[in-house]
Motif scaffolding. Structure first.
Motif: not given
Length: 166
Positions: A124-125, A101, A104, A108, A121, A106
């Motif tokens: 993230k970031g 994604e 974001e 998944t 996930w 990240k």
């Protein structure tokens, strides 16, 4: 007869206080810099640990998967596979979808077990790039992670050769 008094002059006291102040500021600066370096290294170690754990999990899933089910779908940007983890509960296998994604930053992992589904996930970031190259029988999953310190990044790559004839 006058007695001679011994003591410190005001100038001597001010000089000592100034020297002690300089030493304290230098020690404080030294320890604060070391503390920041330790915090950065702990942050890098945490991110690298997550990225390595994801890499190991992807390798394990690919090895356990039905080799003919492993596929990359460029439109969705996801890698699909059926993994036979627990044949008593899920005799048809567990479906895994690995995707990215970008909004974001990240990765998944969607896990479908019959009518049940769960998504987790990773990083993230932190994921700045995610690519999949599918040249049968080989599939390459590669992702670049921002370590969060001075623009440092690290790239992780999973190269897997499917075990069946094309």
């Amino acid at each position: 007869m006058r007695k001679s008094l011994k003591g410190f002059t005001l100038v001597e006291i001010i000089a000592v206080v100034a020297i002690v102040g300089i030493i304290i500021v230098a020690l404080y600066s030294f320890f604060m810099n070391n503390f920041k370096v330790v915090q950065q290294q702990a942050q890098i170690a945490n991110i690298e640990s997550q990225a390595k754990r994801l890499q190991d999990s992807i390798k394990q899933w690919l090895q356990m998967a039905d080799q003919q089910s492993i596929a990359y779908y460029p439109l969705s940007g996801k890698v699909y596979m059926i993994v036979y983890e627990d044949q008593t509960s899920y005799p048809n296998g567990v479906e895994y979808l690995i995707g990215y994604e970008s909004s974001e930053k990240k990765i998944t992992i969607e896990k479908r077990m019959g009518s049940n589904s769960s998504t987790v996930w990773y990083l993230k970031g932190k994921v700045v790039n995610f690519t999949v190259t599918d040249n049968p029988p080989q599939i390459i999953i590669q992702y670049t992670v921002d370590l969060g310190v001075r623009g440092q990044t690290r790239t992780y790559k999973v190269v897997y050769n499917r075990r069946y004839d094309w």
